[in-house]
Scaffold this motif. Structure first.
Motif, PDB file in Angstrom:
ATOM      1  N   CYS A  42       0.852  -1.195   0.000  1.00  0.00           N
ATOM      2  CA  CYS A  42       0.000   0.000   0.000  1.00  0.00           C
ATOM      3  C   CYS A  42       0.882   1.237   0.000  1.00  0.00           C
ATOM      4  O   CYS A  42       1.571   1.520   0.987  1.00  0.00           O
ATOM      5  N   LEU A  43       0.878   1.974  -1.103  1.00  0.00           N
ATOM      6  CA  LEU A  43       1.739   3.149  -1.222  1.00  0.00           C
ATOM      7  C   LEU A  43       1.237   4.313  -0.380  1.00  0.00           C
ATOM      8  O   LEU A  43       2.020   5.151   0.057  1.00  0.00           O
ATOM      9  N   LYS A  44      -0.078   4.366  -0.157  1.00  0.00           N
ATOM     10  CA  LYS A  44      -0.626   5.453   0.656  1.00  0.00           C
ATOM     11  C   LYS A  44      -0.094   5.385   2.077  1.00  0.00           C
ATOM     12  O   LYS A  44       0.181   6.412   2.709  1.00  0.00           O
ATOM     13  N   ASP A  45       0.053   4.177   2.596  1.00  0.00           N
ATOM     14  CA  ASP A  45       0.593   4.012   3.940  1.00  0.00           C
ATOM     15  C   ASP A  45       2.029   4.527   4.040  1.00  0.00           C
ATOM     16  O   ASP A  45       2.520   4.830   5.131  1.00  0.00           O
ATOM     17  N   GLN A  46       2.695   4.618   2.878  1.00  0.00           N
ATOM     18  CA  GLN A  46       4.072   5.092   2.850  1.00  0.00           C
ATOM     19  C   GLN A  46       4.158   6.578   2.508  1.00  0.00           C
ATOM     20  O   GLN A  46       5.233   7.096   2.223  1.00  0.00           O
ATOM     21  N   GLY A  47       3.023   7.263   2.519  1.00  0.00           N
ATOM     22  CA  GLY A  47       3.014   8.704   2.291  1.00  0.00           C
ATOM     23  C   GLY A  47       2.954   9.122   0.845  1.00  0.00           C
ATOM     24  O   GLY A  47       3.186  10.288   0.523  1.00  0.00           O
ATOM     25  N   CYS A  48       2.622   8.220  -0.068  1.00  0.00           N
ATOM     26  CA  CYS A  48       2.573   8.537  -1.490  1.00  0.00           C
ATOM     27  C   CYS A  48       1.263   9.248  -1.827  1.00  0.00           C
ATOM     28  O   CYS A  48       0.203   8.931  -1.284  1.00  0.00           O
ATOM     29  N   GLN A  49       1.320  10.229  -2.722  1.00  0.00           N
ATOM     30  CA  GLN A  49       0.132  10.914  -3.184  1.00  0.00           C
ATOM     31  C   GLN A  49      -0.319  10.400  -4.546  1.00  0.00           C
ATOM     32  O   GLN A  49      -1.498  10.216  -4.791  1.00  0.00           O
ATOM     33  N   ARG A  50       0.621  10.185  -5.434  1.00  0.00           N
ATOM     34  CA  ARG A  50       0.301   9.691  -6.777  1.00  0.00           C
ATOM     35  C   ARG A  50       1.502   8.947  -7.305  1.00  0.00           C
ATOM     36  O   ARG A  50       2.650   9.331  -7.079  1.00  0.00           O
ATOM     37  N   SER A  51       1.246   7.851  -8.028  1.00  0.00           N
ATOM     38  CA  SER A  51       2.329   7.101  -8.627  1.00  0.00           C
ATOM     39  C   SER A  51       1.797   6.386  -9.865  1.00  0.00           C
ATOM     40  O   SER A  51       0.606   6.474 -10.187  1.00  0.00           O
ATOM     41  N   GLU A  52       2.686   5.703 -10.564  1.00  0.00           N
ATOM     42  CA  GLU A  52       2.309   5.004 -11.787  1.00  0.00           C
ATOM     43  C   GLU A  52       2.719   3.544 -11.716  1.00  0.00           C
ATOM     44  O   GLU A  52       3.817   3.212 -11.269  1.00  0.00           O
ATOM     45  N   GLY A  53       1.805   2.689 -12.149  1.00  0.00           N
ATOM     46  CA  GLY A  53       2.087   1.273 -12.300  1.00  0.00           C
ATOM     47  C   GLY A  53       1.640   0.842 -13.684  1.00  0.00           C
ATOM     48  O   GLY A  53       1.441   1.662 -14.573  1.00  0.00           O
ATOM     49  N   ALA A  54       1.459  -0.467 -13.860  1.00  0.00           N
ATOM     50  CA  ALA A  54       1.043  -0.952 -15.176  1.00  0.00           C
ATOM     51  C   ALA A  54       0.477  -2.360 -15.072  1.00  0.00           C
ATOM     52  O   ALA A  54       0.777  -3.104 -14.128  1.00  0.00           O
ATOM     53  N   LEU A  55      -0.339  -2.696 -16.041  1.00  0.00           N
ATOM     54  CA  LEU A  55      -0.817  -4.055 -16.266  1.00  0.00           C
ATOM     55  C   LEU A  55      -0.326  -4.494 -17.639  1.00  0.00           C
ATOM     56  O   LEU A  55      -0.335  -3.704 -18.591  1.00  0.00           O
ATOM     57  N   THR A  56       0.074  -5.741 -17.744  1.00  0.00           N
ATOM     58  CA  THR A  56       0.484  -6.294 -19.040  1.00  0.00           C
ATOM     59  C   THR A  56      -0.335  -7.541 -19.297  1.00  0.00           C
ATOM     60  O   THR A  56      -0.385  -8.451 -18.457  1.00  0.00           O
ATOM     61  N   ASP A  57      -0.985  -7.597 -20.466  1.00  0.00           N
ATOM     62  CA  ASP A  57      -1.866  -8.728 -20.754  1.00  0.00           C
ATOM     63  C   ASP A  57      -1.108  -9.852 -21.448  1.00  0.00           C
ATOM     64  O   ASP A  57       0.118  -9.789 -21.625  1.00  0.00           O
ATOM     65  N   ARG A  58      -1.835 -10.883 -21.867  1.00  0.00           N
ATOM     66  CA  ARG A  58      -1.207 -12.077 -22.438  1.00  0.00           C
ATOM     67  C   ARG A  58      -0.578 -11.803 -23.800  1.00  0.00           C
ATOM     68  O   ARG A  58       0.220 -12.615 -24.292  1.00  0.00           O
TER      69      ARG A  58
END
Length: 787
Positions: free
Chosen positions: A688-704
């Motif tokens: 959980c990034l919010k618990d670490q003080g993050c406001q906004r970040s970027e991740g990704a999903l990659t499909d098959r």
């Protein structure tokens, strides 16, 4: 099955609402104890692939349900194109006259039309409307809505607040499948495969395997199912839901077998009655009943939804999204008990056939009775009618819902009465008793005398006399930015003392700049808030960039969150404070709740985003009457939007010359937000990034297919936004944007990329051609649209 009449604090009965995908499921739900059943016709329902009901089926089921005190609701929970509104009236008219109790609706235009045509028909706002708070719900009450089905993501506390503050009934899901995205906000299936969830044709890409990537590029796990939620089962929370005053407990499952509808309804009926009859007793669900629910098409495991949590890894079927199937022996028992035979009501009958007097037949059930009178009993010329003859004919109730428990016959043995006339008398009595029972339930027998209050085409006639289109200033575009780097670039290029923009050969005229509210609130927030510097805007830089843009005369508007929850009220309060201080000029509104917050401000400038759907002239009229600018929805094709624009120009002409902000906008560049979610891919991956003080970040999903979908992790509002893998780009269509404002939306682009794309579109607006600087792109639904 006996039903408890205790109810909510409003003295109203708590409704158990069951699904039906066909007639068998309807009968099963009624026999198992449903207070109401929702079902779809052959059109306009959000389950296009269910069996669904013909018009004749619906009419028969409405009356059958009413005999057992069971209401019938029709799903009209899809978005509607212009031509479909008239067809909707034709579809509803015979059902309205047959006594349909209510409709569950998604489209604002459809709500307006139904309210105009069918007085007395209950209007329920579908969960597809993404109602997340009392202000949005109160807005819908102006359209005649009496009940809302809020977003499934709301907590019980939020549902209670919504109900108390809006004054509307609340219908909440308690069992069945769960969408990963806020319902009504999902374009995943639509954009990738052309099957729109807003048209009942979702292909469920959320049930496929993905690889997740967290900020920094760390791969958490390959080939699992991070978007596939476990099925909801809130049976153990019935006491809390009852205490909270929820008006209707809804079971999902119109796509599932009739045995599912019957079995789940029977178990919830049992425990709802127990909960209501003995509210002070310790409530406990028996183990065998939980096991029985598990034998009725559950996705591997159950979870109890969002009532007491915001999100969590424990809600997701990480290893398999498939159903566990059903126990065929158990299903067979359910079929025999609830489906194969109609439920019979025991009645008494009393017949009087005396020569020289009118024939009379009385029927009754409990304290409910009727009498019908026939022709005179004539003197018999040959063989008189006997008691045996009468008993044989009067007991022929096989096709009805009645079974005779007692039959008294009084005859003097001297009269003649044809068997045909006896049958007519019996049928009239049956019909009269049915009507009386339905009336005693407080339900409509029919509305055959009621005609639609106005005729189809009334609003069509308003489209005649099109006025000349208002034109935006030549070369004007509107821009949306969402990151600090984009903001800093815009200040450098277009703020006071800038040089980049003026150096372009074709410099765009930025008519309006939409800035994500979290960036604007740097003007409001204290300098230090304890957040990690790498994950939050540098407030001093942000403030200065905003000031440079203001000094250059660029109008700044706040782009509000895609979803607004009760805990986000500070965003609205602080944004309004900035507006009152003159720091921003207006708001980009993305949902009903935000509009509900802002509508009390006199003269406020509001632009609806494409997430507030306007598919037809009635929806457009609703929002134009409230002074809102419109944005082209992403699922209408270019031709459909052009046709709607003609209607909008007519509406503008009738209302007088509009302000510039009232002109429609169209997204011509940007990554399409395909899902807006309360669950979080980072938290599902265990961090959980919010618990670490993050406001906004970027991740990704990659499909098959190794296609990568960026994910914006918005910790400030605890929400994820999943974007398309490539941007929408309508640069080839820009020359056709004569009477709308084109909008460019920047999401994952850095400052340099933002500048390149702006320069490219400025050239396109000036008539230049060339290859875009971003490679692959999609034209979305501009040409194809959705079915």
């Amino acid at each position: 099955m006996e039903r408890q009449e205790q109810g909510t604090d409003r003295g109203k009965k708590i409704e158990l609402l069951a699904p039906a995908g066909n007639r068998e499921a309807f009968y099963g739900a009624v026999h198992a104890g449903a207070d109401a059943v929702y079902m779809g016709g052959e059109r306009f329902g959000a389950r296009a692939y269910a069996d669904n009901f013909s018009r004749e089926d619906l009419i028969e089921c409405i009356r059958y349900g009413h005999l057992y005190g069971c209401k019938s609701y029709l799903t009209v929970n899809t978005l509607m194109k212009e031509r479909e509104l008239a067809e909707l009236v034709e579809e509803l008219e015979p059902l309205y006259q047959a006594g349909l109790d209510g409709v569950i609706v998604q489209d604002v235009g459809a709500l307006r039309v139904i309210r105009q045509y069918f007085h007395g028909l209950e209007l329920h706002a579908s969960t597809q409307m993404t109602v997340t708070g009392p202000r949005g719900a109160a807005l819908l009450s102006e359209l005649g809505v009496s009940r809302v089905v809020p977003a499934r993501e709301l907590s019980l506390a939020e549902l209670v607040e919504l109900r108390e503050d809006s004054g509307l009934e609340v219908e909440a899901f308690v069992h069945g499948s769960m969408c990963y995205c806020y319902s009504g906000a999902c374009l995943f299936s639509s954009i990738l495969g052309g099957r729109s969830g807003n048209r009942g044709r979702c292909a469920q890409p959320c049930r496929l395997a993905y690889e997740t990537e967290s900020p920094g590029g760390a791969i958490h796990r390959k080939e699992y199912y991070p978007l596939s939620l476990k099925d909801l089962c809130a049976l153990e929370h019935l006491p809390e839901l009852v205490k909270g005053g929820i008006d209707s407990l809804k079971i999902e499952g119109r796509m599932k077998r009739p045995e599912y509808a019957a079995g789940v309804t029977a178990i919830y009926r049992k425990y709802l009655d127990r909960c209501l009859a003995h509210p002070q007793r310790r409530f406990q669900v028996e183990k065998q009943d939980m096991e029985a629910l598990s034998r009725l098409y559950i996705r591997s495991q159950r979870q109890d939804g969002y009532y007491f949590r915001h999100n969590g890894r424990e809600m997701v079927t990480l290893d398999s999204p498939s159903y566990s199937g059903g126990d065929e022996v158990y299903l067979s028992k359910l079929r025999q008990r609830y489906i194969d035979q109609k439920k019979r009501l025991g009645i008494w009958m009393r017949a009087i056939f005396v020569c020289g007097e009118p024939a009379r037949l009385e029927m009754g059930m409990g304290g409910c009775q009727v009498q019908v009178v026939g022709n005179l009993v004539e003197p018999a010329q040959n063989r008189p009618i006997t008691e045996e003859d009468l008993r044989k004919q009067l007991q022929k109730l096989g096709e009805t819902c009645f079974v005779p428990e007692r039959l008294e016959i009084h005859t003097d043995g001297m009269g003649f009465y044809s068997l045909k006339e006896v049958n007519i008398l019996r049928r009239e009595a049956v019909r009269s008793l049915e009507d009386r029972i339905i009336t005693d339930h407080g339900l409509p027998v029919s509305r055959m005398g009621d005609r639609p209050l106005s005729r189809t085409g009334d609003w069509m006639a308003q489209q005649e006399g099109e006025t000349a289109a208002e034109k935006p200033p030549t070369g004007s575009i509107r821009v949306h930015i969402s990151t600090e780097s984009q903001l800093l670039y815009m200040a450098e290029a277009f703020g006071t003392g800038s040089s980049n923009g003026s150096a372009w050969q074709d410099s765009p005229k930025i008519d309006r700049l939409y800035v994500e509210s979290r960036l604007l609130l740097a003007d409001h927030a204290p300098a230090g808030d304890g957040r990690r510097e790498t994950e939050k805007p540098d407030k001093e830089k942000t403030r200065r960039a905003l000031e440079r843009l203001r000094e250059a005369g660029i109008a700044l508007w706040a782009a509000l969150p895609y979803v607004l929850r009760s805990r986000d009220r500070q965003i609205m309060e602080q944004s309004l404070e900035l507006y009152h201080r003159g720091r921003i000029q207006g708001f980009l509104v993305r949902n009903l709740e935000e509009y509900g917050w802002l509508r009390q401000e006199e003269g406020i400038c509001l632009q609806l985003d494409h997430t507030v759907y306007v598919w037809n002239s009635q929806a457009a009229a609703f929002w134009r009457e409230r002074g809102c600018g419109l944005t082209c929805p992403l699922e209408l094709n270019g031709r459909e939007w052009d046709e709607l624009l003609k209607t909008l120009r007519t509406q503008m002409g009738e209302a007088g010359r509009p302000a510039d902000y009232g002109l429609p906008e169209k997204l011509v560049y940007g990554r399409i937000p395909m899902m807006v979610t309360a669950n979080c891919i980072a938290r599902t991956a265990g961090k959980c990034l919010k618990d670490q003080g993050c406001q906004r970040s970027e991740g990704a999903l990659t499909d098959r297919y190794r296609t990568r979908f960026p994910v914006e992790i918005c910790c400030d509002v605890c929400m994820n936004v999943i974007y398309n893998s490539v941007p929408l780009s309508l640069h080839k269509e820009l020359a056709r944007c004569h009477d709308i404002y084109p909008r460019l939306s920047f999401t994952t682009e850095n400052g340099r990329e933002t500048g390149q794309i702006l320069e490219f579109f400025a050239g396109c607006a000036a008539g230049k051609t060339g290859s875009p600087p971003y490679g692959d792109y999609t034209t979305g639904h501009e040409r194809r649209g959705v079915l």
